[in-house]
Design a protein around this motif. Structure first.
Motif, mmCIF file in Angstrom:
data_model
loop_
_atom_site.group_PDB
_atom_site.id
_atom_site.type_symbol
_atom_site.label_atom_id
_atom_site.label_comp_id
_atom_site.label_asym_id
_atom_site.label_seq_id
_atom_site.Cartn_x
_atom_site.Cartn_y
_atom_site.Cartn_z
ATOM 1 N N LEU A 186 19.651 -57.433 -55.227
ATOM 2 C CA LEU A 186 19.785 -56.368 -54.245
ATOM 3 C C LEU A 186 21.174 -56.400 -53.596
ATOM 4 N N ARG A 187 21.824 -55.222 -53.579
ATOM 5 C CA ARG A 187 23.144 -55.082 -52.956
ATOM 6 C C ARG A 187 23.108 -54.180 -51.726
ATOM 7 N N HIS A 188 22.185 -53.251 -51.703
ATOM 8 C CA HIS A 188 22.113 -52.262 -50.625
ATOM 9 C C HIS A 188 20.662 -52.165 -50.186
ATOM 10 N N LEU A 189 20.401 -52.442 -48.909
ATOM 11 C CA LEU A 189 19.044 -52.390 -48.384
ATOM 12 C C LEU A 189 19.049 -51.600 -47.085
ATOM 13 N N ALA A 190 18.298 -50.514 -47.045
ATOM 14 C CA ALA A 190 18.168 -49.685 -45.849
ATOM 15 C C ALA A 190 16.687 -49.453 -45.573
ATOM 16 N N LEU A 191 16.203 -50.002 -44.484
ATOM 17 C CA LEU A 191 14.808 -49.839 -44.074
ATOM 18 C C LEU A 191 14.821 -49.155 -42.712
ATOM 19 N N ASN A 192 14.698 -47.846 -42.731
ATOM 20 C CA ASN A 192 14.743 -47.053 -41.504
ATOM 21 C C ASN A 192 13.324 -46.705 -41.080
ATOM 22 N N GLY A 193 12.685 -47.654 -40.448
ATOM 23 C CA GLY A 193 11.314 -47.449 -40.002
ATOM 24 C C GLY A 193 10.311 -48.444 -40.545
ATOM 25 N N PRO A 194 10.341 -48.775 -41.849
ATOM 26 C CA PRO A 194 9.308 -49.682 -42.381
ATOM 27 C C PRO A 194 9.586 -51.146 -42.055
ATOM 28 N N ILE A 195 9.633 -51.451 -40.751
ATOM 29 C CA ILE A 195 9.832 -52.818 -40.289
ATOM 30 C C ILE A 195 8.530 -53.304 -39.672
ATOM 31 N N PRO A 196 7.997 -54.441 -40.116
ATOM 32 C CA PRO A 196 6.738 -54.948 -39.535
ATOM 33 C C PRO A 196 6.847 -55.092 -38.021
ATOM 34 N N ALA A 214 16.285 -47.915 -50.463
ATOM 35 C CA ALA A 214 16.321 -47.215 -49.169
ATOM 36 C C ALA A 214 14.970 -46.571 -48.929
ATOM 37 N N ILE A 215 14.352 -46.886 -47.798
ATOM 38 C CA ILE A 215 13.047 -46.329 -47.436
ATOM 39 C C ILE A 215 13.108 -45.901 -45.974
ATOM 40 N N CYS A 216 12.703 -44.678 -45.692
ATOM 41 C CA CYS A 216 12.717 -44.205 -44.310
ATOM 42 C C CYS A 216 11.652 -43.134 -44.115
ATOM 43 N N ASP A 217 11.346 -42.873 -42.844
ATOM 44 C CA ASP A 217 10.407 -41.834 -42.440
ATOM 45 C C ASP A 217 9.045 -41.994 -43.114
ATOM 46 N N ILE A 218 8.455 -43.159 -42.946
ATOM 47 C CA ILE A 218 7.117 -43.368 -43.481
ATOM 48 C C ILE A 218 6.115 -43.376 -42.330
ATOM 49 N N GLU A 219 4.850 -43.190 -42.662
ATOM 50 C CA GLU A 219 3.808 -43.178 -41.642
ATOM 51 C C GLU A 219 3.578 -44.582 -41.095
ATOM 52 N N THR A 220 3.113 -44.629 -39.853
ATOM 53 C CA THR A 220 2.860 -45.925 -39.226
ATOM 54 C C THR A 220 1.864 -46.749 -40.026
ATOM 55 N N ALA A 221 0.871 -46.086 -40.606
ATOM 56 C CA ALA A 221 -0.141 -46.806 -41.388
ATOM 57 C C ALA A 221 0.436 -47.419 -42.648
ATOM 58 N N ASN A 222 1.620 -46.956 -43.078
ATOM 59 C CA ASN A 222 2.218 -47.461 -44.316
ATOM 60 C C ASN A 222 3.269 -48.543 -44.065
#
Length: 595
Positions: free
Chosen positions: A234-244, A209-217
């Motif tokens: 992988l069973r659980h994947l949450a990408l809240n923001g780090p989407i290309p 789970a990754i969220c609330d990262i800077e735009t540059a990252n």
């Protein structure tokens, strides 16, 4: 003075003998015959059950009371290190819990909000991270403690959560745990800046789970692809923001062009939040999953699309393309998720989802419904336990949130699932405020026996039961629906002929949270003059009204309408006013009953 000293010694000997006699007496008690191993397990269960009881950080946990009951219980508790693995961040107990846990694997939960003394305790406990099984850090300005995580490996660490509440904490200049976390299973990073090539993304991860990262990252498509390719379990994947982020000029063909998508056979939970629907499609087209039980897709503004289509078409087209492949898998007879999906789901629930501009529904089986088989008790839409579930939550903002787009994607998702055997339905969504949606979604569900409706959806239901919306004229959403189905889901059967009646087998109807003053005439007309039964509800036997508002004069009118049928007026009125469930039995005359 000598005589007084002698008396003190005699008193001490007597107290010692008395204590020995009490211990001997306790040893003959039944509870003292319980083996120490079983007693320790009982303590562990008590510790787990009391963990949810709120208490002040300055107070000891509730379960520590067992160490003050008797000497034997205290000896047993102190002899089992597994009882002391949750490290207490308090100046009086930190060293004790570290000592009593001995060599057992420990769980460390740190909230960085305290004073200098608390901060020193944090550094002390991080010195034992080498035998930590779980490490959770949450607070403000975590940067000073990152260096403490880079001094030794963490060979037993299975869970790592870092949540920065202020400025992003940088992990790029540091190699956490010297790059050695061979057992890491769960990784959650929030408010962190890091390298996507970091060894912390090890192949053993099952939850990421990754969220609330800077735009540059935000990663590039190739970086994200490399990460996912290295996580086969992988069973659980949450990408809240780090989407290309893709160019607003990107075409559907260029986004979906992927010759070898990454296969994630164990993925069951997927949450993606990106800047626009096209960014979500860029990720969805890169992965292949057999069956995801929980699928959440959300985005910001729609952006624009090249292709010259109408302003409302692109968002629905992007989002349909996102979920089309997954919906094909669910409706396939050769499902790889361990159940035959062609058997169909037994219950479905519709709600606004995690955002007011969206929708969500869950399909599966309500466990307590079919275990108890209690058809007389009113159903509520809260705290339902689902088996064999599929949860879909979609939302997007801005221009893309137009009702046309949302309605089209909603209809496509419903038409793709095996819902022909559904007998229980929960509805809490403004999509069903229009009677047309009731016919479109539920027209093919001929076996619904229990229906729970909440809020403004009741307006649409009452209108649909009167026959409104059945022969609605074609709209922009109808044309767009047909176009997208032919392109992305051609295997969906053509829409069946609209039935003559809605819910022909309905036996139980529950209405929750409704202003009966607004719908009073429709409801009374349907109940007392049986207009609903003329439209097909011939098996309806119970109506439940829960948490409904009604003025006193309407209650008086309701009493007059129902008094000839034997209603217990006092019971019925107190049930409405007290926000309890009120049942009206429709067969053999009306009778009111509270549950």
């Amino acid at each position: 003075m000598a005589k007084r000293s002698a008396l003190d010694k005699q008193i001490a000997r007597a107290e010692h003998e008395l204590l020995a006699l009490r211990r001997l007496k306790n040893s003959h008690a039944f509870i003292s015959r319980v083996p120490v191993e079983i007693l320790a397990h009982i303590f562990s269960f008590f510790k787990a059950s009391s963990s949810s009881i709120p208490h002040s950080p300055c107070d000891p946990p509730t379960w520590l009371a067992v160490t003050h009951v008797c000497q034997r219980w205290r000896h047993v508790a102190l002899s089992f290190p597994s009882l002391w693995t949750d490290i207490l961040m308090h100046k009086h107990w930190l060293s004790e819990t570290l000592t009593r846990s001995k060599r057992a694997l420990i769980c460390i939960h740190i909230d960085v909000y305290g004073d200098a003394e608390t901060l020193q305790l944090i550094r002390t406990v991080l010195g034992s991270v080498g035998r930590a099984k779980e490490l959770v850090m949450n607070g403000l300005n975590l940067s000073p403690y990152v260096e403490d995580l880079c001094r030794e490996p963490a060979p037993f660490l299975e869970t790592l959560e870092i949540t920065e509440r202020s400025w992003p904490v940088s992990l790029k200049e540091h190699e956490l745990f010297l790059g050695k976390t061979p057992r890491l299973r769960r990784l959650s990073l929030r408010g962190c800046s890091f390298s996507w090539a970091s060894p912390i993304f090890c192949s053993t991860l099952t939850h990421l789970a990754i969220c609330d990262i800077e735009t540059a990252n935000i990663p590039t498509p190739s970086e994200l692809r490399d990460i996912l390719a290295a996580l086969p379990d992988l069973r659980h994947l949450a990408l809240n923001g780090p989407i290309p982020r893709l160019s607003h000029k990107a075409t559907m063909k260029s986004v979906t062009k992927c010759h070898s998508p990454i296969f994630l056979p164990h993925l069951r939970f997927l949450h993606l939040r990106g800047h626009a629907p096209r960014d979500l499609l860029g990720v969805m087209s890169q992965i292949s999953i057999p069956h995801c039980e929980v699928l959440r897709l959300s985005s910001g503004t729609s952006g624009s699309s090249s292709g010259g289509s109408s302003s409302s078409a692109p968002p629905a087209r992007w989002m349909t393309a996102c979920i089309a492949g997954h919906l094909k898998t669910i409706s396939s007879p050769n499902s790889q998720n361990g159940r035959n999906t062609t058997d169909g789901y037994r219950a479905i629930a519709f709600s606004p989802g995690g955002h007011k501009r969206g929708f969500a529904f869950v399909a599966g089986t309500c466990r307590q419904l079919y275990e108890t088989n209690d058809t007389d008790h009113p159903l509520h839409s809260y705290h339902m336990v689902w088996d064999d579930k599929f949860y879909l939550d979609l939302c997007w903002e801005g221009h893309a949130a137009s009702r046309c787009n949302m309605e089209v994607v909603f209809r496509i998702a419903c038409a793709s699932l095996p819902l022909h055997d559904v007998d229980t339905v929960f509805v809490d969504s403004d999509f069903f405020r229009e009677p047309k949606m009731w016919w479109i979604v539920f027209g093919r569900m001929a076996h619904v026996k229990r229906l729970v409706v909440t809020g403004y959806a009741v307006d649409g239901l009452l209108a649909a039961l009167r026959g409104e919306g059945r022969q609605a004229e074609s709209s922009e959403s109808d044309a767009l629906f047909e176009t997208l189905v032919k392109k992305y889901l051609p295997e969906i059967d053509e829409a069946p002929a609209m039935p003559q009646h809605l819910f022909p087998e309905l036996s139980q109807l529950t209405v929750e949270g409704v202003d009966l003053n607004r719908l009073f005439d429709d409801l009374i007309g349907g109940l007392c003059f049986r207009s609903f039964k003329k439209n097909g509800l011939k098996r309806l036997s119970r109506l439940y009204l829960r948490s409904c508002n009604v003025r006193y004069e309407h209650l008086v009118r309701l009493a007059g309408c129902l008094s000839h049928s034997g209603v217990d007026w006092d019971e019925f009125r107190s049930g409405l006013i007290g926000h309890e469930s009120v049942a009206i039995k429709l067969e053999d005359g009306f009778r009111g009953q509270r549950f």
